[in-house]
Design a protein around this motif. Structure first.
Motif, PDB file in Angstrom:
ATOM      1  N   ASP A 254     -47.816 -33.834  40.375  1.00  0.00           N
ATOM      2  CA  ASP A 254     -47.163 -34.720  39.401  1.00  0.00           C
ATOM      3  C   ASP A 254     -45.750 -34.240  39.029  1.00  0.00           C
ATOM      4  N   ASN A 255     -45.081 -33.624  39.975  1.00  0.00           N
ATOM      5  CA  ASN A 255     -43.696 -33.160  39.778  1.00  0.00           C
ATOM      6  C   ASN A 255     -43.535 -32.129  38.663  1.00  0.00           C
ATOM      7  N   ARG A 256     -44.628 -31.501  38.227  1.00  0.00           N
ATOM      8  CA  ARG A 256     -44.502 -30.588  37.088  1.00  0.00           C
ATOM      9  C   ARG A 256     -45.342 -29.320  37.176  1.00  0.00           C
ATOM     10  N   ILE A 257     -46.387 -29.321  38.007  1.00  0.00           N
ATOM     11  CA  ILE A 257     -47.221 -28.124  38.115  1.00  0.00           C
ATOM     12  C   ILE A 257     -47.306 -27.717  39.583  1.00  0.00           C
ATOM     13  N   GLU A 258     -46.879 -26.481  39.862  1.00  0.00           N
ATOM     14  CA  GLU A 258     -46.950 -25.953  41.231  1.00  0.00           C
ATOM     15  C   GLU A 258     -48.277 -25.220  41.438  1.00  0.00           C
ATOM     16  N   PHE A 259     -48.956 -25.577  42.547  1.00  0.00           N
ATOM     17  CA  PHE A 259     -50.147 -24.827  42.936  1.00  0.00           C
ATOM     18  C   PHE A 259     -49.705 -23.743  43.913  1.00  0.00           C
ATOM     19  N   LYS A 260     -49.814 -22.499  43.483  1.00  0.00           N
ATOM     20  CA  LYS A 260     -49.495 -21.380  44.371  1.00  0.00           C
ATOM     21  C   LYS A 260     -50.766 -21.039  45.162  1.00  0.00           C
ATOM     22  N   SER A 277     -58.514 -28.147  37.499  1.00  0.00           N
ATOM     23  CA  SER A 277     -57.901 -27.393  36.396  1.00  0.00           C
ATOM     24  C   SER A 277     -56.846 -28.234  35.689  1.00  0.00           C
ATOM     25  N   CYS A 278     -56.071 -29.018  36.462  1.00  0.00           N
ATOM     26  CA  CYS A 278     -55.054 -29.877  35.854  1.00  0.00           C
ATOM     27  C   CYS A 278     -55.681 -30.945  34.968  1.00  0.00           C
ATOM     28  N   LYS A 279     -56.841 -31.441  35.383  1.00  0.00           N
ATOM     29  CA  LYS A 279     -57.529 -32.453  34.582  1.00  0.00           C
ATOM     30  C   LYS A 279     -57.896 -31.897  33.211  1.00  0.00           C
ATOM     31  N   GLN A 280     -58.398 -30.651  33.188  1.00  0.00           N
ATOM     32  CA  GLN A 280     -58.728 -30.011  31.913  1.00  0.00           C
ATOM     33  C   GLN A 280     -57.465 -29.717  31.110  1.00  0.00           C
ATOM     34  N   LEU A 281     -56.417 -29.260  31.822  1.00  0.00           N
ATOM     35  CA  LEU A 281     -55.163 -28.927  31.150  1.00  0.00           C
ATOM     36  C   LEU A 281     -54.527 -30.167  30.537  1.00  0.00           C
ATOM     37  N   ASN A 282     -54.603 -31.302  31.217  1.00  0.00           N
ATOM     38  CA  ASN A 282     -53.992 -32.535  30.706  1.00  0.00           C
ATOM     39  C   ASN A 282     -54.648 -33.018  29.422  1.00  0.00           C
ATOM     40  N   GLU A 283     -55.917 -32.664  29.227  1.00  0.00           N
ATOM     41  CA  GLU A 283     -56.598 -33.092  28.004  1.00  0.00           C
ATOM     42  C   GLU A 283     -55.989 -32.437  26.768  1.00  0.00           C
ATOM     43  N   SER A 284     -55.494 -31.222  26.935  1.00  0.00           N
ATOM     44  CA  SER A 284     -54.897 -30.517  25.792  1.00  0.00           C
ATOM     45  C   SER A 284     -53.378 -30.620  25.779  1.00  0.00           C
ATOM     46  N   ASN A 287     -48.268 -32.958  29.211  1.00  0.00           N
ATOM     47  CA  ASN A 287     -46.908 -32.761  29.725  1.00  0.00           C
ATOM     48  C   ASN A 287     -46.643 -31.319  30.125  1.00  0.00           C
ATOM     49  N   ALA A 288     -47.685 -30.548  30.308  1.00  0.00           N
ATOM     50  CA  ALA A 288     -47.509 -29.134  30.622  1.00  0.00           C
ATOM     51  C   ALA A 288     -46.814 -28.957  31.969  1.00  0.00           C
ATOM     52  N   LYS A 289     -45.945 -27.941  32.028  1.00  0.00           N
ATOM     53  CA  LYS A 289     -45.244 -27.600  33.268  1.00  0.00           C
ATOM     54  C   LYS A 289     -45.441 -26.113  33.525  1.00  0.00           C
ATOM     55  N   GLY A 290     -45.547 -25.745  34.829  1.00  0.00           N
ATOM     56  CA  GLY A 290     -45.687 -24.331  35.131  1.00  0.00           C
ATOM     57  C   GLY A 290     -46.241 -24.097  36.528  1.00  0.00           C
ATOM     58  N   VAL A 291     -46.765 -22.884  36.733  1.00  0.00           N
ATOM     59  CA  VAL A 291     -47.298 -22.466  38.038  1.00  0.00           C
ATOM     60  C   VAL A 291     -48.765 -22.104  37.861  1.00  0.00           C
ATOM     61  N   MET A 292     -49.590 -22.669  38.741  1.00  0.00           N
ATOM     62  CA  MET A 292     -51.020 -22.381  38.722  1.00  0.00           C
ATOM     63  C   MET A 292     -51.352 -21.567  39.974  1.00  0.00           C
ATOM     64  N   THR A 293     -51.788 -20.338  39.777  1.00  0.00           N
ATOM     65  CA  THR A 293     -52.109 -19.447  40.893  1.00  0.00           C
ATOM     66  C   THR A 293     -53.570 -19.624  41.282  1.00  0.00           C
ATOM     67  N   ILE A 294     -53.782 -19.991  42.568  1.00  0.00           N
ATOM     68  CA  ILE A 294     -55.136 -20.288  43.057  1.00  0.00           C
ATOM     69  C   ILE A 294     -55.364 -19.482  44.335  1.00  0.00           C
ATOM     70  N   ASN A 295     -56.324 -18.579  44.292  1.00  0.00           N
ATOM     71  CA  ASN A 295     -56.595 -17.756  45.476  1.00  0.00           C
ATOM     72  C   ASN A 295     -57.925 -18.083  46.142  1.00  0.00           C
ATOM     73  N   GLY A 296     -58.601 -19.125  45.664  1.00  0.00           N
ATOM     74  CA  GLY A 296     -59.879 -19.525  46.247  1.00  0.00           C
ATOM     75  C   GLY A 296     -61.077 -18.953  45.519  1.00  0.00           C
ATOM     76  N   GLY A 297     -60.849 -17.991  44.627  1.00  0.00           N
ATOM     77  CA  GLY A 297     -61.939 -17.413  43.849  1.00  0.00           C
ATOM     78  C   GLY A 297     -62.211 -18.227  42.600  1.00  0.00           C
ATOM     79  N   LYS A 298     -62.972 -17.637  41.673  1.00  0.00           N
ATOM     80  CA  LYS A 298     -63.323 -18.353  40.452  1.00  0.00           C
ATOM     81  C   LYS A 298     -62.206 -18.324  39.415  1.00  0.00           C
ATOM     82  N   GLN A 299     -61.337 -17.327  39.475  1.00  0.00           N
ATOM     83  CA  GLN A 299     -60.296 -17.188  38.490  1.00  0.00           C
ATOM     84  C   GLN A 299     -59.036 -17.945  38.907  1.00  0.00           C
ATOM     85  N   ILE A 300     -58.527 -18.786  38.025  1.00  0.00           N
ATOM     86  CA  ILE A 300     -57.285 -19.526  38.221  1.00  0.00           C
ATOM     87  C   ILE A 300     -56.382 -19.215  37.039  1.00  0.00           C
TER      88      ILE A 300
END
Length: 305
Positions: A254-260, A277-284, A287-300
């Motif tokens: 959505d032009n605002r959150i980068e998935f690393k 994760s973005c779906k949960q983040l959008n609820e709160s 308009n959040a912007k930033g970088v989401m680090t995803i390595n395939g594990g449970k922690q994001i």
């Protein structure tokens, strides 16, 4: 007169020779000789039976040879007839009389027929449909696929599926290279981009109708893998993709959150983790912007800008 007296029979004694009596010595048959005699008799009978069997086998063999000979004669005749039929079908029959086009909107029927290497008058079965399809897709870039069908007795049907811009790259002169979802170049100087942006990509060759070429081949392969994951899963929320190297790859939501995403391993799973994760983040914070680090594990991890 005195009657002649009959000679008295001579009774042989132990000293009398049988030859003197005009007799042959008796033949003595022992048990072993009896076996030999009976064995010889059986062998003669067996030989006699074998000759009969041999004649029967010879007769059967001759009949079999005759049947095989007739079979091969008829087979040869059938092959000759079939060959004549094939030759006639490839020469005298099945000439192409009509070429039809369907599924086209961007290109006219005349434009498509002008680029088609199949012509009327050719044989329907000898027409090189594979090469014709490839040439259409190359010379008319917005043709995604050109399926060529043979319709008996004399028709070629071109079924066109047209391409839509799925990715774009911005040129230095502010024009755009448009790509389909296989990274085939549709246009090189479009006024407007359409689809998902491909960022930070250094292009070495972009020719309409051909695959785009990147300066870094590893980066190019990663971009293609990311695009395939996005295409196969119909992910509409992705607005950009880019790759710094094989271990540093990104998609932009959505032009605002980068998935690393790190490497290109298990891309689909990582992208879906980011979307959830973005779906949960959008609820709160919609308009959040930033970088989401995803390595395939449970922690994001999300780092807000």
């Amino acid at each position: 007169m005195k009657k002649k007296e009959k000679p008295k029979k001579r009774i042989p004694d132990n000293n009398t020779n049988l030859v003197d009596l005009g007799l042959e010595p008796p033949k003595v048959y022992r048990d072993s000789q009896k076996k030999i005699v009976s064995s010889d008799t059986r062998q003669r009978k067996k030989k006699q039976l074998s000759r009969n069997e041999k004649r029967q086998k010879d007769t059967k063999r001759r009949k079999k040879r005759n049947k095989l000979r007739k079979f091969f004669i008829w087979l040869s005749v059938a092959i000759v007839i079939a060959a004549v039929g094939v030759v006639l079908s490839l020469t005298a029959f099945f000439g192409i009389e009509n070429i039809t086009v369907s599924g086209n909107s961007r290109y006219t029927e005349e434009e498509i027929l002008n680029q088609c290497i199949i012509n009327t008058g050719e044989n329907l079965f000898l027409a090189d449909t594979k090469s014709a399809s490839e040439m259409l897709e190359l010379n008319l870039p917005y043709i995604y696929t050109a399926e060529i069908k043979r319709k008996l007795p004399s028709t070629i049907e071109l079924v066109i599926t047209e391409a839509e811009p799925s990715y774009y790259i911005e040129n230095k002169d502010k024009t755009f290279i448009l790509l389909d979802d296989n990274f085939k170049v549709l246009e090189t100087g479009a006024e407007k981009g359409s689809g998902i942006a491909v960022k930070k990509a250094k292009v070495t060759a972009a020719s309409a109708g051909r695959q785009i070429e990147f300066e870094n081949q590893d980066t190019g392969e990663c971009l293609k893998k990311i695009s395939q994951a996005v295409r196969d899963n119909y992910i509409d929320e992705i607005t950009a993709i880019y790759s710094n190297n094989i271990s540093d790859n990104y998609v932009v939501y959505d032009n605002r959150i980068e998935f690393k995403l790190g490497t290109c391993d298990d891309l689909e799973h990582k992208i879906y983790q980011g979307l959830a994760s973005c779906k949960q983040l959008n609820e709160s914070n919609p308009n959040a912007k930033g970088v989401m680090t995803i390595n395939g594990g449970k922690q994001i991890y999300f780092t807000e800008k």
